[in-house]
Structures are given as C-alpha cells and as structure tokens.
Design an enzyme around this catalytic site. Structure first.
Site, PDB file in Angstrom:
ATOM      1  CB  SER A 108      41.809 -31.139  44.215  1.00  0.00           C
ATOM      2  OG  SER A 108      41.888 -31.906  43.033  1.00  0.00           O
TER       3      SER A 108
ATOM      4  CB  THR B 248      51.390 -41.945  56.230  1.00  0.00           C
ATOM      5  OG1 THR B 248      49.993 -41.874  55.907  1.00  0.00           O
ATOM      6  CG2 THR B 248      51.562 -41.980  57.742  1.00  0.00           C
ATOM      7  N   GLY B 249      51.275 -39.819  53.522  1.00  0.00           N
ATOM      8  CA  GLY B 249      51.051 -39.817  52.077  1.00  0.00           C
ATOM      9  C   GLY B 249      52.214 -39.233  51.303  1.00  0.00           C
TER      10      GLY B 249
ATOM     11  CG  LEU C 180      49.008 -32.134  53.443  1.00  0.00           C
ATOM     12  CD1 LEU C 180      50.413 -32.665  53.168  1.00  0.00           C
ATOM     13  CD2 LEU C 180      48.707 -30.924  52.573  1.00  0.00           C
ATOM     14  CB  ALA C 181      44.444 -36.462  55.988  1.00  0.00           C
ATOM     15  CB  ALA C 182      41.477 -35.931  51.367  1.00  0.00           C
TER      16      ALA C 182
ATOM     17  CD  GLU D  50      39.956 -34.585  39.207  1.00  0.00           C
ATOM     18  OE1 GLU D  50      38.757 -34.660  38.883  1.00  0.00           O
ATOM     19  OE2 GLU D  50      40.884 -34.965  38.468  1.00  0.00           O
TER      20      GLU D  50
ATOM     21  CE1 TYR E 161      40.287 -35.720  46.607  1.00  0.00           C
ATOM     22  CE2 TYR E 161      40.356 -34.879  44.358  1.00  0.00           C
ATOM     23  CZ  TYR E 161      40.929 -35.008  45.613  1.00  0.00           C
ATOM     24  OH  TYR E 161      42.127 -34.394  45.880  1.00  0.00           O
TER      25      TYR E 161
ATOM     26  CG  HIS F 279      50.985 -32.753  43.338  1.00  0.00           C
ATOM     27  ND1 HIS F 279      49.700 -32.244  43.279  1.00  0.00           N
ATOM     28  CD2 HIS F 279      51.167 -33.127  44.623  1.00  0.00           C
ATOM     29  CE1 HIS F 279      49.140 -32.298  44.465  1.00  0.00           C
ATOM     30  NE2 HIS F 279      50.000 -32.852  45.313  1.00  0.00           N
TER      31      HIS F 279
ATOM     32  N   GLY G 113      47.689 -36.385  57.110  1.00  0.00           N
ATOM     33  CA  GLY G 113      48.113 -37.050  55.884  1.00  0.00           C
ATOM     34  C   GLY G 113      49.615 -37.105  55.739  1.00  0.00           C
TER      35      GLY G 113
END
Length: 327
Positions: free
Chosen positions: A127, A10-11, A82-84, A129, A151, A181, A8
């Site tokens: 997270s 690129t996020g 981190l990718a998701a 969430e 998610y 964030h 992740g």
C-alpha cells in the site's frame, strides 16, 4: 487450466480480479470467512453474480492450519493475497488486531505456499500508506517507507516478509504498492464512498449535510478495475519485482468533494461541515505515485480519470438509493 487462489475475494479488488481472471480462463478459488458463507446476501454481494463460476473455501487469516489446508487442497499456480484489515482510521482504534491479522495472515499464506505449492506465484497487496510521512514526491519503488498508522506498519512488515521469502526460499513472490483505488464497490467507511453516498442522498432529498475531517489531505486516486489488471501483469513477468501502481496525479479531499457535488449541480459549501473528531491522530498529507516502472516493464497505464471515477461512483449511489426509495 491455471488455478488461482485469492484471499479477500469478497472485497472490492478481489471481486474485480476474480471477474478478470475468469475472463482469462482461470479456475478461480477464493478464501472467505465461515461467517460470509452463512450470510451470503450481505457478505458476498460483490461476487454474487459469479458464485456459480468460482470455488470458495472457508478459512481464517488468523489460523495457519486453515490456510495450510486450503493451499494444500488447491495447489494454485498463482495466489493474490488481498485480504487485510484495510481501513486506516479503524487501525488507530484497534492496532492489535490490525497488526496481528495483517502480518500474521501474510506470513501464514507465504509459509503454506512455501510448503505445499512452492512453484506458485505470489502477489502481496502492499500500500501507498507505507510511504506515510513522505520523503519525496512522487513516490516510487525506491522511496523510503515512513508509515504513520498501524495499517501502514503492517503493510511494511508484509512487504519485507514477501521480499524475504523471495530471497531466502526462491519463491516467485512480489509486492504491488498500489495507491488509493476506488469503484462503485468501495466500502462505505472510505472517504470516497462516504462522499459519493452523501452526494446521492442530498441530491435525492434524503439527507442535508456531510461531515468530514481534513479536506487538505491529498491522495492519488485511481479505478480498482484498472489496478487489478496491473496485479495480474506483475505475475506474468519473467522474474518477481515490486511495482508502484498509481495515476501520477494527486487530488485533495476538497477536490473530491467539489467534483462529486458539482456533478449533480450542488454547491458543496452549503452541505459540508468540518468535524475535528474525524481527523486522524497522525495524518498522511500528500501521496502521489510514480508508475513509470510498470509502464516501462509491462506497458500498464490507468484508463479511468479521477473525474470519471467519481462520476461513476455518484451515478451508482444515486441508482442504489433510488431503488431503495421505491421499495
């Protein structure tokens, strides 16, 4: 030189983390989809300024062989997963891909590290969430999970996968339970970015209105640049533990709207309209984190306030649209 692998990259978080780790002297490697390498202008824009300083590897979270190959090649000292599929509203529309990608991808990365880089320290991006229909406020590391979206469910599964690899196989593996964030690098699908984008366009006369769903939902919003520092600090501890990272203050979507519109001298009530189609099927109403454990263990505290964050994002969007109008 320590080597780090970031999924992740690129996020939003990945780009800030890559910058931070480069400044700390790391050799930074990132996993990206092949399509990103074929369309760098649109898909690599957050890391465009550091492309000559990092190494990118093509792989997919849906393919264990591709993840295994990268981990085997890099043999990182630290890995930040981190990718998701991280857009909560989209997870209601496509529950299958959200669960498959988020749970399977986490499992693939953990399994590859266990086999090819067992001394690597592993960070899982959990997270807030996961708390969902909260049982207590504020939420801390011991608050029960009650996720209200695919998610959130996928993140709970990833959290337990990470814990299991720590306890069963002795990996230095932990979860950072980060509350919302944001930053000027936030994607357009998130409500903070949707609001600041609209404020900029309305101020510049490009648009006239903003349609939103539930204005009463509350979130604990912080600055992504502050939060990636907490990620790094977690992996520098002597033993792996899970941490909540938050500001300890929650604001409603209405607060967000008022803060953004008032910053540019506009009355939000003249421009914002409620659209019931934008309500979630099951809402999470009040998330607020207790970061006292992180403060005690490694002295982390948020630096950027809610108001400063929203002003920062509005400024960035106004600058962006002014440039577009000049083209």
């Amino acid at each position: 030189m320590k080597k780090v692998l970031i999924t992740g990259i690129t996020g939003q978080d990945g780009s800030y983390l890559a910058e931070s780790l480069l400044s700390k002297g790391y050799e930074v490697h990132g996993i990206v989809r092949r399509v990103a390498l074929e369309d760098p202008e649109h898909r690599l824009w957050r890391i465009k300024h550091i492309l000559d300083k990092i190494v990118l590897h093509s792989a997919s979270l849906e393919s264990f062989p591709s993840i295994f190959k990268v981990v085997d090649k890099v043999k990182p000292h630290e890995c930040y997963h981190l990718a998701a599929q991280s857009y909560v509203s989209y997870s209601f529309e496509d529950e299958f891909s959200t669960i498959d990608t988020n749970i399977g991808g986490t499992h693939f990365v953990l399994a590859a590290i266990k086999e090819r880089a067992p001394h690597c320290k592993f960070y899982f991006a959990a997270s807030s969430e996961m708390f969902g229909n909260v049982k207590e406020t504020p939420q801390n590391e011991n608050t029960p999970f009650y996720p209200r979206s695919a998610y959130g469910i996928s993140k709970v599964a990833g959290y337990h996968l990470t814990r299991n690899y720590r306890e069963a196989y002795g990996l230095f593996a932990l979860s950072g339970i980060l509350f919302n964030h944001e930053s000027p690098r936030r994607g357009n699908e998130f409500v903070t970015r949707k609001v600041t984008n609209a404020v900029a366009k309305i101020k510049l006369g490009v648009e006239k209105e903003l349609r939103l769903g539930n204005l009463e939902a509350k979130r604990d919003w912080g600055f992504a640049g502050d939060y990636v520092e907490a990620m790094w600090l977690m992996l520098q501890q002597d033993k792996p533990e899970d941490f909540v990272i938050a500001t300890g203050v929650s604001h409603s979507v209405k607060d967000l709207v008022e803060t953004a519109f008032s910053y540019v001298g506009l009355n939000w009530e003249k421009h914002v309209f409620i659209d019931e189609k934008l309500y979630r099927p099951s809402e999470v109403f009040d998330l607020k984190g207790d970061y006292s454990k992180a403060k005690k263990k490694f002295h982390w505290e948020p630096k950027v306030s809610f108001k400063e964050l929203i002003h920062m994002m509005v400024d960035a969007d106004i600058m962006k649209f002014k440039k577009q109008l000049l083209v």
